[in-house]
Design an enzyme around this catalytic site. Structure first.
Site, PDB file in Angstrom:
ATOM      1  N   PRO A  87      48.558   6.124 -40.073  1.00  0.00           N
ATOM      2  CA  PRO A  87      49.813   6.717 -40.558  1.00  0.00           C
ATOM      3  C   PRO A  87      50.967   5.713 -40.627  1.00  0.00           C
ATOM      4  O   PRO A  87      51.965   5.960 -41.275  1.00  0.00           O
ATOM      5  CB  PRO A  87      50.118   7.832 -39.556  1.00  0.00           C
ATOM      6  N   GLU A 114      45.913   7.716 -31.740  1.00  0.00           N
ATOM      7  CA  GLU A 114      46.569   7.093 -30.580  1.00  0.00           C
ATOM      8  C   GLU A 114      46.808   5.614 -30.817  1.00  0.00           C
ATOM      9  O   GLU A 114      47.695   5.020 -30.221  1.00  0.00           O
ATOM     10  CB  GLU A 114      45.717   7.254 -29.314  1.00  0.00           C
ATOM     11  N   ARG A 152      37.397   5.846 -58.994  1.00  0.00           N
ATOM     12  CA  ARG A 152      37.738   6.285 -60.352  1.00  0.00           C
ATOM     13  C   ARG A 152      38.240   5.136 -61.227  1.00  0.00           C
ATOM     14  O   ARG A 152      38.214   5.230 -62.452  1.00  0.00           O
ATOM     15  CB  ARG A 152      38.773   7.406 -60.313  1.00  0.00           C
ATOM     16  N   ASP A 167      45.375  10.155 -67.120  1.00  0.00           N
ATOM     17  CA  ASP A 167      45.752  10.835 -65.888  1.00  0.00           C
ATOM     18  C   ASP A 167      47.235  10.798 -65.601  1.00  0.00           C
ATOM     19  O   ASP A 167      47.922   9.867 -65.974  1.00  0.00           O
ATOM     20  CB  ASP A 167      45.060  10.170 -64.685  1.00  0.00           C
TER      21      ASP A 167
HETATM   22 CL1  6GU Z   1      45.339   6.691 -42.992  1.00  0.00          CL
HETATM   23  N1  6GU Z   1      45.337   8.030 -40.725  1.00  0.00           N
HETATM   24  C1  6GU Z   1      45.767   9.010 -39.924  1.00  0.00           C
HETATM   25  N2  6GU Z   1      45.263   9.126 -38.708  1.00  0.00           N
HETATM   26  N3  6GU Z   1      46.686   9.889 -40.279  1.00  0.00           N
HETATM   27  C2  6GU Z   1      47.183   9.752 -41.508  1.00  0.00           C
HETATM   28  C3  6GU Z   1      46.780   8.766 -42.386  1.00  0.00           C
HETATM   29  C4  6GU Z   1      45.840   7.899 -41.964  1.00  0.00           C
HETATM   30  N4  6GU Z   1      47.463   8.907 -43.528  1.00  0.00           N
HETATM   31  C5  6GU Z   1      48.254   9.945 -43.337  1.00  0.00           C
HETATM   32  N5  6GU Z   1      48.095  10.466 -42.126  1.00  0.00           N
END
Ligand code: 6GU
Length: 245
Positions: A87, A114, A152, A167
Site C-alpha cells: 500500500p 505489517e 492485456r 479502452d
Molecule cells: Cl499492493 N498491498 C496491500 N497489502 N494492500 C494494498 C495494495 C497492495 N494496494 C492497495 N492496497
C-alpha cells in the site's frame, strides 16, 4: 513475457489464471506465470519467513534473507524488473501496466500489510506498487490484478476485436454504454439511434455518452486530456443540457 510471483500463500493463485484470455495466452506460450512459495527459500530449519519488528510494534515483518534468495534465484538475464506490492507503493494505472508489459520478466513480491524489511525495498526492489487507497491483508490479490492488467498490453493476449487501443484510460474517456438483444427488456428499450444504421450518428452518440459519463464520474480525466473540436462541441451540448434540466 514471464511473471514470477513470490508469496507466502501460493494456494491463493490456484484458480485466478485458469480462465479467460490470460489462460489462453499461457497455453499459447505468450505468457508464463510462475508461483513461488517464499517458505521454500527460508534459511532456517523452521522455514521462518517473518519475525518481530525491531523497536517493538504489533505484527510481524517479512525477513530479508528468504526474499533476497528467492529473487536472486528467479531473476533472469534480459529485461527484468522486480516489484513489491505494498500500500506504500506508487499508484498502479494503465500507463504503468503498459510500461511493465515491455519487460521480458516481471518479478512480483507479495508483501504483507505489517510490512517487509526495509533492506528489501532499498537494495532489491526496483519499484513499489499499490493498486489503490485501501489496505489488503496481503499483496497477493494486488499481484493478480497487476498480472491481468499488464497481460492485456502484451501483444497477442487480447484479440483484435477487443483491442486495448479503444479502452478507457487508453482513450482517456470512460466507455460508452453497450446494448445487446433483446431490443426491449421489461419495458426498457435500447436507444433508437443504435438501429438507425447511420454509423456517423452512432459514433457521435457514443462519444457524447462517453463524455457525459466521464464528466459526471471522472472530470479529472477530462482535465488531463486534449479534446478534439467535436469533443469540445459535444461537451458544450452536455453542459447546456445539464443547466436546462
Ligand atoms: Cl499492493 N498491498 C496491500 N497489502 N494492500 C494494498 C495494495 C497492495 N494496494 C492497495 N492496497
Amino acid at each position: 513475457m514471464r511473471f514470477d510471483i513470490i508469496t507466502i500463500f501460493p494456494g491463493l493463485f490456484d484458480s485466478v489464471f485458469t480462465a479467460g484470455v490470460v489462460k489462453k495466452a499461457v497455453e499459447k506460450g505468450i505468457l508464463e506465470i510462475r508461483i513461488h512459495d517464499l517458505r521454500k527459500y527460508a534459511t532456517d530449519k523452521h522455514q521462518q519467513v517473518d519475525d518481530r519488528p525491531y523497536g517493538g510494534a504489533e505484527g510481524m515483518v517479512l525477513k530479508p534473507e528468504p526474499i533476497f534468495r528467492a529473487v536472486e534465484d528467479i531473476r533472469q538475464t534480459g529485461k527484468s524488473i522486480t516489484c513489491l506490492l505494498t500500500p506504500q507503493g506508487e499508484m498502479f494505472n494503465s500507463r504503468l501496466a503498459e510500461e511493465l508489459a515491455s519487460y521480458d520478466q516481471v518479478v512480483l513480491i507479495c508483501g504483507r500489510y505489517e510490512g517487509v524489511d526495509e533492506r528489501v525495498i532499498e537494495h532489491l526492489v526496483d519499484r513499489e506498487i499499490s493498486i489503490g487507497d485501501y489496505v489488503l491483508t496481503g499483496g497477493e490479490l494486488a499481484a493478480a490484478v497487476v498480472v491481468d492488467a499488464v497481460s492485456r498490453f502484451v501483444p497477442g493476449v487480447v484479440g483484435k476485436e477487443e483491442s486495448v487501443r479503444h479502452d478507457s484510460f487508453t482513450t482517456g474517456l470512460l466507455d460508452f454504454p453497450q446494448y445487446t438483444r433483446p431490443r426491449e427488456f421489461r419495458g426498457y428499450r435500447v436507444p433508437a439511434v443504435l438501429f438507425s444504421g447511420d454509423h456517423k450518428k452512432i459514433a457521435r452518440w457514443r462519444l457524447k455518452k462517453a463524455l457525459e459519463k466521464t464528466l459526471a464520474r471522472r472530470p479529472d480525466l477530462l482535465e488531463s486530456r486534449k479534446l478534439t473540436p467535436e469533443e469540445e462541441e459535444l461537451l458544450e451540448e452536455i453542459k447546456k443540457e445539464r443547466k436546462e434540466s
